[in-house]
Design a protein around this motif. Structure first.
Motif, mmCIF file in Angstrom:
data_model
loop_
_atom_site.group_PDB
_atom_site.id
_atom_site.type_symbol
_atom_site.label_atom_id
_atom_site.label_comp_id
_atom_site.label_asym_id
_atom_site.label_seq_id
_atom_site.Cartn_x
_atom_site.Cartn_y
_atom_site.Cartn_z
ATOM 1 N N ALA A 1 -4.111 2.535 18.348
ATOM 2 C CA ALA A 1 -4.203 3.615 19.336
ATOM 3 C C ALA A 1 -4.731 4.916 18.724
ATOM 4 O O ALA A 1 -4.867 5.916 19.414
ATOM 5 C CB ALA A 1 -2.816 3.856 19.932
ATOM 6 N N VAL A 2 -4.994 4.898 17.404
ATOM 7 C CA VAL A 2 -5.435 6.139 16.751
ATOM 8 C C VAL A 2 -6.923 6.027 16.408
ATOM 9 O O VAL A 2 -7.304 5.173 15.617
ATOM 10 C CB VAL A 2 -4.622 6.399 15.457
ATOM 11 N N PRO A 3 -7.757 6.860 17.007
ATOM 12 C CA PRO A 3 -9.192 6.739 16.788
ATOM 13 C C PRO A 3 -9.633 7.339 15.456
ATOM 14 O O PRO A 3 -10.226 8.401 15.412
ATOM 15 C CB PRO A 3 -9.788 7.514 17.968
ATOM 16 N N ILE A 4 -9.334 6.640 14.366
ATOM 17 C CA ILE A 4 -9.736 7.126 13.040
ATOM 18 C C ILE A 4 -9.879 5.921 12.116
ATOM 19 O O ILE A 4 -9.189 4.913 12.299
ATOM 20 C CB ILE A 4 -8.694 8.129 12.485
ATOM 21 N N ASP A 5 -10.800 5.996 11.154
ATOM 22 C CA ASP A 5 -10.888 4.934 10.148
ATOM 23 C C ASP A 5 -9.719 5.120 9.197
ATOM 24 O O ASP A 5 -9.333 6.245 8.902
ATOM 25 C CB ASP A 5 -12.188 5.063 9.346
ATOM 26 N N TYR A 6 -9.181 4.028 8.730
ATOM 27 C CA TYR A 6 -8.048 4.200 7.818
ATOM 28 C C TYR A 6 -8.004 3.133 6.743
ATOM 29 O O TYR A 6 -8.599 2.066 6.881
ATOM 30 C CB TYR A 6 -6.730 4.202 8.603
ATOM 31 N N GLU A 7 -7.326 3.456 5.653
ATOM 32 C CA GLU A 7 -7.000 2.473 4.624
ATOM 33 C C GLU A 7 -5.487 2.536 4.429
ATOM 34 O O GLU A 7 -4.881 3.584 4.620
ATOM 35 C CB GLU A 7 -7.722 2.793 3.307
ATOM 36 N N ILE A 8 -4.899 1.389 4.101
ATOM 37 C CA ILE A 8 -3.470 1.384 3.781
ATOM 38 C C ILE A 8 -3.376 1.077 2.296
ATOM 39 O O ILE A 8 -3.757 -0.003 1.863
ATOM 40 C CB ILE A 8 -2.700 0.323 4.589
ATOM 41 N N LEU A 9 -2.948 2.074 1.545
ATOM 42 C CA LEU A 9 -2.914 1.891 0.095
ATOM 43 C C LEU A 9 -1.467 1.650 -0.330
ATOM 44 O O LEU A 9 -0.628 2.546 -0.265
ATOM 45 C CB LEU A 9 -3.470 3.157 -0.558
ATOM 46 N N CYS A 10 -1.187 0.425 -0.713
ATOM 47 C CA CYS A 10 0.184 0.079 -1.087
ATOM 48 C C CYS A 10 0.314 0.034 -2.593
ATOM 49 O O CYS A 10 -0.515 -0.573 -3.281
ATOM 50 C CB CYS A 10 0.562 -1.280 -0.518
ATOM 51 N N VAL A 11 1.352 0.650 -3.103
ATOM 52 C CA VAL A 11 1.601 0.605 -4.536
ATOM 53 C C VAL A 11 2.826 -0.251 -4.781
ATOM 54 O O VAL A 11 3.915 0.061 -4.292
ATOM 55 C CB VAL A 11 1.838 2.016 -5.104
ATOM 56 N N ASP A 12 2.637 -1.364 -5.490
ATOM 57 C CA ASP A 12 3.788 -2.175 -5.844
ATOM 58 C C ASP A 12 4.390 -1.587 -7.108
ATOM 59 O O ASP A 12 3.806 -1.638 -8.187
ATOM 60 C CB ASP A 12 3.376 -3.629 -6.075
ATOM 61 N N ASP A 13 5.585 -1.022 -6.952
ATOM 62 C CA ASP A 13 6.233 -0.301 -8.046
ATOM 63 C C ASP A 13 7.091 -1.262 -8.879
ATOM 64 O O ASP A 13 8.294 -1.104 -8.977
ATOM 65 C CB ASP A 13 7.080 0.827 -7.425
ATOM 66 N N GLY A 14 6.431 -2.270 -9.440
ATOM 67 C CA GLY A 14 7.144 -3.217 -10.304
ATOM 68 C C GLY A 14 8.229 -4.009 -9.598
ATOM 69 O O GLY A 14 9.310 -4.221 -10.157
ATOM 70 N N SER A 15 7.954 -4.472 -8.383
ATOM 71 C CA SER A 15 8.962 -5.251 -7.647
ATOM 72 C C SER A 15 9.311 -6.527 -8.387
ATOM 73 O O SER A 15 8.465 -7.121 -9.059
ATOM 74 C CB SER A 15 8.428 -5.629 -6.266
ATOM 75 N N THR A 16 10.557 -6.945 -8.249
ATOM 76 C CA THR A 16 10.970 -8.187 -8.903
ATOM 77 C C THR A 16 11.026 -9.335 -7.915
ATOM 78 O O THR A 16 11.275 -10.469 -8.296
ATOM 79 C CB THR A 16 12.359 -8.009 -9.560
ATOM 80 N N ASP A 17 10.829 -9.054 -6.629
ATOM 81 C CA ASP A 17 10.762 -10.150 -5.656
ATOM 82 C C ASP A 17 9.286 -10.447 -5.370
ATOM 83 O O ASP A 17 8.431 -10.076 -6.161
ATOM 84 C CB ASP A 17 11.530 -9.765 -4.380
ATOM 85 N N ASP A 18 8.983 -11.101 -4.256
ATOM 86 C CA ASP A 18 7.577 -11.474 -4.052
ATOM 87 C C ASP A 18 6.793 -10.436 -3.243
ATOM 88 O O ASP A 18 5.825 -10.771 -2.578
ATOM 89 C CB ASP A 18 7.489 -12.867 -3.408
ATOM 90 N N THR A 19 7.196 -9.182 -3.342
ATOM 91 C CA THR A 19 6.469 -8.116 -2.640
ATOM 92 C C THR A 19 4.978 -8.142 -2.964
ATOM 93 O O THR A 19 4.130 -8.090 -2.062
ATOM 94 C CB THR A 19 7.048 -6.734 -3.020
ATOM 95 N N LEU A 20 4.653 -8.264 -4.249
ATOM 96 C CA LEU A 20 3.249 -8.192 -4.649
ATOM 97 C C LEU A 20 2.445 -9.354 -4.072
ATOM 98 O O LEU A 20 1.342 -9.155 -3.552
ATOM 99 C CB LEU A 20 3.138 -8.165 -6.178
ATOM 100 N N ALA A 21 3.003 -10.550 -4.148
ATOM 101 C CA ALA A 21 2.292 -11.725 -3.607
ATOM 102 C C ALA A 21 2.026 -11.536 -2.120
ATOM 103 O O ALA A 21 0.923 -11.796 -1.625
ATOM 104 C CB ALA A 21 3.122 -12.978 -3.853
ATOM 105 N N ARG A 22 3.011 -11.047 -1.426
ATOM 106 C CA ARG A 22 2.843 -10.828 0.016
ATOM 107 C C ARG A 22 1.822 -9.744 0.294
ATOM 108 O O ARG A 22 1.030 -9.838 1.223
ATOM 109 C CB ARG A 22 4.180 -10.441 0.642
ATOM 110 N N LEU A 23 1.863 -8.693 -0.519
ATOM 111 C CA LEU A 23 0.887 -7.615 -0.358
ATOM 112 C C LEU A 23 -0.525 -8.143 -0.522
ATOM 113 O O LEU A 23 -1.430 -7.818 0.241
ATOM 114 C CB LEU A 23 1.132 -6.527 -1.412
#
Ligand code: UDP
Ligand code: MG
Length: 317
Positions: free
Chosen positions: A32-54
């Motif tokens: 609904a927001v008329p703008i180009d965007y990027e989603i920049l995710c920083v995996d801060d050394g997660s010990t679960d599977d956050t990075l794989a999912r990202l």
């Protein structure tokens, strides 16, 4: 003029359980927001599977970029990494737990695009989802901080805010290693406006900030932005010396007129213990600052990047 780009920045530490919901909610809101965007995710050394999912999400959606740090550096460092890698004309940090509602982004972008403001804060209208203790301690912290430091941080505003590139570039010039982002975000100033919202409970998972961590966070915030606490030591010392001087004069006069009287153990002990305690307290306080100076002069990097995904089309390195 080219279409502006919005960088949405999200530090993530063990957020695996909520990640799918986070992206679906955010992407839905961004439709609904008329703008180009990027989603920049920083995996801060997660010990679960956050990075794989990202990474899986980054493969699905080319707007998603992933930066993996080599270990857990803490939220402030992860946010710094995100700021350094964001290319947007505006950036907008948002927590991964959906406590900051993505539905608000549209209104924030709208305010920014009027061209009147470089910073749009999202302020928690109520903290009903927080415990009474957390609400009270937060309130005391903001009061204390704003009294002691030259910069003013708005109460009940987290990292969730929109900042124009001008403000981001200013923040990137701040070299300190001890990164109290709430303060750093406010340091450049610029014109700002506020949008209020009701903060929700965490969508899933648990808060990474217990009271001990919050206490250290508060200490870091105050010592990073104010030298008032050590100066207070000087004033206190002066005040005590003044009283001691007056007392000495009284004792001398009394001795001259009435002679020596021996009793006085209790009062002596009280004075010694009191002054000893005060001295230790201010010594500890001084140590806080010396420790921070030590941290700065070591000049270690704030974070280390292990890998990046989704930056290819922009990076040539
Ligand atoms: N976070 C992080 N590194 C940490 C701790 C937290 O990147 O060492 C992230 C976390 O994944 C979340 C955000 O910082 O996206 C806010 O954390 P949390 O929700 O635990 O904080 P709270 O809302 O309780 O203040
Ligand atoms: Mg949270």
């Amino acid at each position: 003029m080219k279409n502006p780009l919005l960088s949405i920045l999200t530090p993530m530490f063990n957020e695996s359980s909520g990640i799918d919901r986070f992206f679906s909610t955010l992407e839905h809101a961004m439709k609904a927001v008329p703008i180009d965007y990027e989603i920049l995710c920083v995996d801060d050394g997660s010990t679960d599977d956050t990075l794989a999912r990202l990474r899986a999400h980054a493969e699905r959606n080319p707007c998603i970029r992933v930066l993996a740090l080599t270990r857990n550096f803490g939220k402030e460092a992860a946010m710094t990494a995100a700021l350094d890698h964001a290319e947007g004309d505006a950036v907008l940090p948002i927590d991964a737990d959906l406590q900051d509602p993505p539905e608000l982004i549209g209104a924030m972008v709208e305010q920014w695009r009027t061209g009147q403001y470089e910073v749009v804060y999202a302020k928690r209208a109520s903290r009903q989802t927080d415990s009474l203790l957390k609400r009270k301690t937060a309130q005391w912290f903001y009061r204390l901080f704003n009294r002691m430091s030259e910069i003013h941080i708005p109460e009940n505003v987290g990292d969730f805010r929109l900042m124009d590139r001008k403000a981001v570039d200013a923040i990137k010039q701040l070299p300190e290693k001890d990164r109290f982002m709430k303060g750093l975000f406010c340091w450049p100033g610029f014109r700002h406006t506020v949008i209020e919202f009701d903060r929700q409970e965490r969508a899933s998972g648990q808060s990474k900030f217990n009271y001990w961590r919050l206490w250290n966070f508060a200490l870091s915030g105050i010592t990073s932005f104010s030298t008032f606490p050590i100066r207070a030591g000087t004033y206190f010392g002066l005040l005590v010396s003044l009283f001691a001087f007056i007392y000495a004069v009284i004792v001398i006069i009394k001795t001259l007129f009435t002679g020596v009287d021996v009793p006085g153990y209790a009062s002596t002990m009280v004075v010694i213990l009191f002054l000893g305690g005060i001295q230790l307290f201010f010594l500890g306080l001084l140590g806080e600052y010396v420790g921070r100076i030590y941290k700065e002069v070591k000049n270690r990097p704030i974070y280390l990047v292990a890998a990046k995904w989704g930056f290819e089309e922009r990076d040539t390195d």
